[in-house]
Motif scaffolding. Sequence first.
Motif, PDB file in Angstrom:
ATOM      1  N   VAL A 284     -24.931  -6.423  -7.114  1.00  0.00           N
ATOM      2  CA  VAL A 284     -24.537  -7.371  -6.061  1.00  0.00           C
ATOM      3  C   VAL A 284     -23.026  -7.412  -5.822  1.00  0.00           C
ATOM      4  N   PRO A 285     -22.176  -7.476  -6.869  1.00  0.00           N
ATOM      5  CA  PRO A 285     -20.729  -7.527  -6.594  1.00  0.00           C
ATOM      6  C   PRO A 285     -20.216  -6.341  -5.779  1.00  0.00           C
ATOM      7  N   HIS A 286     -20.762  -5.138  -6.022  1.00  0.00           N
ATOM      8  CA  HIS A 286     -20.334  -3.961  -5.265  1.00  0.00           C
ATOM      9  C   HIS A 286     -20.720  -4.096  -3.790  1.00  0.00           C
ATOM     10  N   ALA A 287     -21.951  -4.564  -3.541  1.00  0.00           N
ATOM     11  CA  ALA A 287     -22.388  -4.749  -2.155  1.00  0.00           C
ATOM     12  C   ALA A 287     -21.566  -5.831  -1.470  1.00  0.00           C
ATOM     13  N   ALA A 288     -21.270  -6.920  -2.195  1.00  0.00           N
ATOM     14  CA  ALA A 288     -20.522  -8.029  -1.605  1.00  0.00           C
ATOM     15  C   ALA A 288     -19.090  -7.627  -1.262  1.00  0.00           C
TER      16      ALA A 288
END
Length: 352
Positions: A284-288
């Motif tokens: 999730v952090p990479h996508a965000a």
Amino acid sequence: MSAATRVPTRVRSTTAAGWTLALAALLAVSCAAGVTIGAADLSIGTVVEAVAGRLGLGPGTDLLTTHIVVDLRLPRVLAAALVGAGLALCGAVLQSLTGNPLADPYLLGMSGGASLGAVLALTAGVGTAGVLGVGSVAAAAFVASLGCLLLVFLISTSRSGALLPGRLVLAGIAVGQFAAAVTSALVLLGDRDAAHRVLQWTLGSVAGVRWSGLVAIAAVVTVTAVVMLGHARVLDSFAFGERAAASLGTDVDRSRWVLYGVASLCTAALVAQAGVIGFVGLVVPHAARMLAGPLHARLLPVVALVGAVLLVWADVAARTILPGRELPISIVTAVVGVPVFVLLLRRRGARG
């Protein structure tokens, strides 16, 4: 600062705000849909009637429907959203602190510790109905998770008292693997009943969360989010390295201890309530960051919302893909997370 440098910043800020509002709306719709979808499909009108009836604001509906909506599905869906948000926030902060893009909330040995605590409780029989109930398993998982965390911190602290990020990662892996080995031995030596319960717990699920557990999860995630947002500028400074962060006035050691401690306590509490759910804090952090950019004041709200939406729909999929059966939620997050993570890695690699 010139107008030319200010415009991209304003554009990025506007874009991040737009994504935050869009994701908040998507989360609300997802939670509403999550309550209606299941073995007994319900309309949104029926859900509203059931909730209104329980609150004394209307005639309500029949007792069975009210029980399904208010006592089972609603706390489950809200728990999925909160657990997803909490794990994603912890993953984003740990990746920033360690400088390791592969860091996730289970990096510090907490997953292995929580599993070990749950196994000890279940094999001892305290997790069965009649003694202390399932809460004993959660408590044992929480205590063991924190114990492994303290051991990791002890190994990773230099003689001067400074926390060493490189050593922290290695210590977390070592302690987690040791705890996993002891867990496997206990399962093999224990009875089949206990082994089955342990397997269910280690694969993750929010099915057993009720209102009392939901309150605890909400409190932990709220405190975590407030502390992390309060340290947004500190987290930004870590992107330039320790020396640069210190030159900007950041108390590096103190900030590390606070943020590692909060992320660890949050992860331990979530694992104790929902079991081991992987890939949320990793992917999730990479996508965000692709949506909101690297500045944490804008990034962290988007991270929390993406994590919440992801886990709500993962839970819906877990209980609807196979008719009459429920999949562990970690299987769904892995099926979604692995291809997404590979895609993100390829995109980052293409950029150099």
